[in-house]
Design an enzyme around this catalytic site. Structure first.
Site, PDB file in Angstrom:
ATOM      1  N   ASN A   1     -34.733 -16.398  99.911  1.00  0.00           N
ATOM      2  CA  ASN A   1     -34.883 -15.041 100.446  1.00  0.00           C
ATOM      3  C   ASN A   1     -34.434 -13.996  99.426  1.00  0.00           C
ATOM      4  O   ASN A   1     -33.681 -13.070  99.750  1.00  0.00           O
ATOM      5  CB  ASN A   1     -34.077 -14.883 101.747  1.00  0.00           C
TER       6      ASN A   1
ATOM      7  N   ARG B   1     -33.129 -10.046  91.181  1.00  0.00           N
ATOM      8  CA  ARG B   1     -31.789 -10.271  91.735  1.00  0.00           C
ATOM      9  C   ARG B   1     -31.326 -11.705  91.489  1.00  0.00           C
ATOM     10  O   ARG B   1     -30.143 -11.947  91.242  1.00  0.00           O
ATOM     11  CB  ARG B   1     -31.777  -9.968  93.234  1.00  0.00           C
TER      12      ARG B   1
ATOM     13  N   ARG C   1     -25.565 -17.108 100.088  1.00  0.00           N
ATOM     14  CA  ARG C   1     -25.891 -18.223  99.192  1.00  0.00           C
ATOM     15  C   ARG C   1     -24.652 -18.782  98.492  1.00  0.00           C
ATOM     16  O   ARG C   1     -24.672 -19.914  98.023  1.00  0.00           O
ATOM     17  CB  ARG C   1     -26.916 -17.774  98.153  1.00  0.00           C
TER      18      ARG C   1
ATOM     19  N   LYS D   1     -37.982 -26.125 100.854  1.00  0.00           N
ATOM     20  CA  LYS D   1     -38.442 -25.464  99.629  1.00  0.00           C
ATOM     21  C   LYS D   1     -37.498 -25.727  98.471  1.00  0.00           C
ATOM     22  O   LYS D   1     -37.926 -26.063  97.352  1.00  0.00           O
ATOM     23  CB  LYS D   1     -38.585 -23.965  99.852  1.00  0.00           C
TER      24      LYS D   1
ATOM     25  N   ASP E   1     -43.408 -21.305  99.156  1.00  0.00           N
ATOM     26  CA  ASP E   1     -42.748 -20.053  99.465  1.00  0.00           C
ATOM     27  C   ASP E   1     -43.776 -19.156 100.157  1.00  0.00           C
ATOM     28  O   ASP E   1     -44.854 -19.601 100.554  1.00  0.00           O
ATOM     29  CB  ASP E   1     -42.182 -19.410  98.194  1.00  0.00           C
TER      30      ASP E   1
END
Length: 290
Positions: free
Chosen positions: A121, A126, A180, A222, A241
């Site tokens: 996500n 980033r 994460r 994934k 994705d």
């Protein structure tokens, strides 16, 4: 000072550094001056330039890196033969024609696992910032050229599982990885403890390898597929994705061709780059436009 490596490209039309290094499979490379690319693979900083039928590499690591880079760029695989296997599929033919120099990078399995946990996500800019912060926080210094302070992450190796496992909550928060961070840490702790055997992922039956990776907190289908494809060269693995799901629903509503199963992961990389970066690619394909 760097030493120069010159690797022969027997089929130079099947390799392009920019297409390979900027297609979302690795996050520690960037364009440099004079058409070169630069970045870090594991603990090796290097600059790359394609010169006709050769890949010229300026490498700051100790000598004897030729085999490392040959493996990393998958230069011993015949991509012409691979592309020929997809010759009867018009969608794949157009995707390959759009980015014919894309290759599968053969990354370190820990680095692939960790960076694709970070990718969840997330967008590529980033992801790169978080990976840079992680390398600065826990990666050891490596031989590299003098770089500006803002590029200091390129002078650090990717950190080992043990180094990441040793980070405390405050250090993890500095990564700005959000939810994460706890996934990264759990993966590092379990790999360090031997609960997850990265070396076994190369040879385990693929379903067992997937199951082992998905036992890590926060690792779903994934990320497991990405770790196996990019970290272990398991070309049968097919990460999905939002772009690939969109491509499959519009272009392959009956499913990706079963005949492509052994190389599905590599073909998926052409499809991903095509759909993500070619304006209107999905609309053109849907309407049959050429």
């Amino acid at each position: 000072m760097p030493h120069l490596i010159r690797l022969p490209l027997h089929h130079p039309e099947d390799f392009d550094p920019s297409q390979t290094l900027d297609c979302g499979q690795a996050f520690r490379f960037r364009p440099a001056a004079d058409g070169r690319w630069e970045g870090v693979a594991g603990s090796r900083f290097a600059r790359f330039r394609q010169m006709g039928d050769a890949l010229q590499i300026e490498c700051w690591c100790p000598g004897g890196c030729e085999n490392f880079w040959m493996d990393y760029f998958d230069l011993q695989r015949d991509y012409g033969a691979l592309k020929a296997e997809a010759a009867g599929d018009p969608v794949m033919q157009r995707a390959i024609a759009y980015c014919p120099g894309t290759r599968l990078l053969r990354q370190d399995p820990w680095e692939a696992l960790c960076t694709f946990i970070i990718s969840q996500n997330n967008h590529i800019a980033r992801i790169r910032r978080i990976v840079q912060a992680l390398c600065l926080q826990a990666g050891p210094l490596i031989p590299a050229p003098a770089l500006p302070k803002e590029d200091a992450a390129f002078t650090h190796a990717f950190p080992s599982p043990a180094a990441v496992a040793a980070l405390n909550g405050e250090q993890l928060s500095l990564l700005r990885a959000g939810f994460r961070a706890k996934y990264i840490h759990d993966a590092a702790v379990r790999v360090t403890a031997g609960e997850i055997s990265l070396s076994s992922l190369y040879s385990l039956p693929v379903e067992q390898a997937r199951k082992q990776l998905r036992s890590i907190y926060g690792v779903g289908p994934k990320v497991a597929e990405c770790a196996l494809l990019y970290g272990c060269g398991r070309s049968e693995c097919f990460p999905r994705d939002v772009w690939i799901n969109r491509a499959l629903s519009q272009l392959y509503p009956e499913g990706f061709p079963e005949a492509f199963s052994p190389i599905a992961g590599i073909l998926q990389q052409y499809l991903f780059h095509y759909c993500r970066t070619c304006p209107g690619a999905l609309d053109q394909e849907k309407t049959g436009a050429r």
